[in-house]
Design a protein around this motif. Structure first.
Motif, short mmCIF file in Angstrom:
data_model
loop_
_atom_site.label_atom_id
_atom_site.label_comp_id
_atom_site.label_asym_id
_atom_site.label_seq_id
_atom_site.Cartn_x
_atom_site.Cartn_y
_atom_site.Cartn_z
N MET A 1 0.85 -1.17 0.00
CA MET A 1 0.00 0.00 0.00
C MET A 1 0.89 1.24 0.00
SD MET A 1 -3.04 1.50 2.49
CE MET A 1 -2.95 0.17 3.59
N LEU A 2 0.50 2.21 -0.81
CA LEU A 2 1.17 3.50 -0.80
C LEU A 2 0.28 4.48 -0.05
CD1 LEU A 2 2.49 3.85 -4.48
CD2 LEU A 2 3.79 3.24 -2.44
N GLU A 3 0.82 5.06 1.01
CA GLU A 3 0.08 6.04 1.78
C GLU A 3 0.55 7.42 1.33
OE1 GLU A 3 -0.85 7.25 6.41
OE2 GLU A 3 0.59 5.67 5.96
N VAL A 4 -0.39 8.22 0.86
CA VAL A 4 -0.08 9.56 0.36
C VAL A 4 -0.52 10.57 1.41
CG1 VAL A 4 -0.36 11.16 -1.55
CG2 VAL A 4 -0.46 8.69 -1.98
N VAL A 5 0.40 11.45 1.81
CA VAL A 5 0.14 12.40 2.88
C VAL A 5 0.58 13.79 2.43
CG1 VAL A 5 0.70 13.00 5.27
CG2 VAL A 5 0.53 10.59 4.61
N GLY A 6 -0.22 14.80 2.81
CA GLY A 6 0.15 16.18 2.52
C GLY A 6 -0.41 16.68 1.20
N ASP A 7 0.33 17.57 0.58
CA ASP A 7 -0.10 18.17 -0.69
C ASP A 7 0.26 17.26 -1.86
OD1 ASP A 7 -0.75 20.32 0.89
OD2 ASP A 7 0.85 21.62 0.15
N VAL A 8 -0.69 17.10 -2.79
CA VAL A 8 -0.42 16.39 -4.03
C VAL A 8 -0.50 17.43 -5.14
CG1 VAL A 8 -1.08 14.53 -5.58
CG2 VAL A 8 -1.33 14.23 -3.12
N ASP A 9 0.67 17.97 -5.46
CA ASP A 9 0.78 18.97 -6.51
C ASP A 9 1.68 18.42 -7.61
OD1 ASP A 9 3.28 19.05 -5.32
OD2 ASP A 9 3.00 21.01 -4.42
N LEU A 10 2.18 19.29 -8.47
CA LEU A 10 2.99 18.85 -9.60
C LEU A 10 4.18 18.00 -9.18
CD1 LEU A 10 3.51 19.00 -12.65
CD2 LEU A 10 4.80 21.10 -12.24
N ALA A 11 4.94 18.46 -8.21
CA ALA A 11 6.14 17.74 -7.79
C ALA A 11 5.80 16.40 -7.15
CB ALA A 11 6.95 18.60 -6.82
N VAL A 12 4.81 16.40 -6.28
CA VAL A 12 4.45 15.17 -5.58
C VAL A 12 3.78 14.17 -6.54
CG1 VAL A 12 3.00 14.21 -3.74
CG2 VAL A 12 4.31 16.29 -3.35
N ALA A 13 3.00 14.68 -7.48
CA ALA A 13 2.35 13.79 -8.46
C ALA A 13 3.40 12.99 -9.23
CB ALA A 13 1.48 14.61 -9.41
N SER A 14 4.49 13.64 -9.62
CA SER A 14 5.57 12.95 -10.33
C SER A 14 6.20 11.88 -9.45
CB SER A 14 6.63 13.94 -10.78
OG SER A 14 6.09 14.86 -11.69
#
Length: 102
Positions: A1-14
């Motif tokens: 499982m990938l846990e995504v935390v915080g802001d998902v913007d251009l940098a994080v999306a990549s």
């Protein structure tokens, strides 16, 4: 499982696409994304989820999004992509159709 935390913007999306791609390339057949900790999601974040589902199809895998935060749901609704948060059978069906027309 990938846990995504915080802001998902251009940098994080990549980064998310890269991490998920590694999981799929390593043979994972069901990739679970926990989005409960996402506090901000840009349209690029939703695009990354769409691209991730397409990548999973190419690897004969599936993606399950669990616990999407209110922010993720809101942006998906605004860009009319709520289906990216649900079962990926629609993506798989669309991919099968396009492959059949080649």
């Amino acid at each position: 499982m990938l846990e995504v935390v915080g802001d998902v913007d251009l940098a994080v999306a990549s980064s998310l696409l890269e991490a998920a791609g590694e999981e799929l390339a390593g043979g994972r057949r069901v990739l679970v994304l926990d989005l409960a900790g996402v506090s901000f999601c840009s349209a690029k974040g939703i695009t990354a989820l769409i691209e991730l589902r397409q990548l999973a199809v190419r690897h004969s895998a599936t993606v399950r999004v669990v616990r999407p935060s209110r922010q993720v749901c809101r942006v998906a609704s605004l860009v009319r992509c709520e289906d990216v948060l649900h079962d990926d059978s629609a993506v798989r069906t669309e991919s099968s159709r396009s492959e059949g027309t080649r």
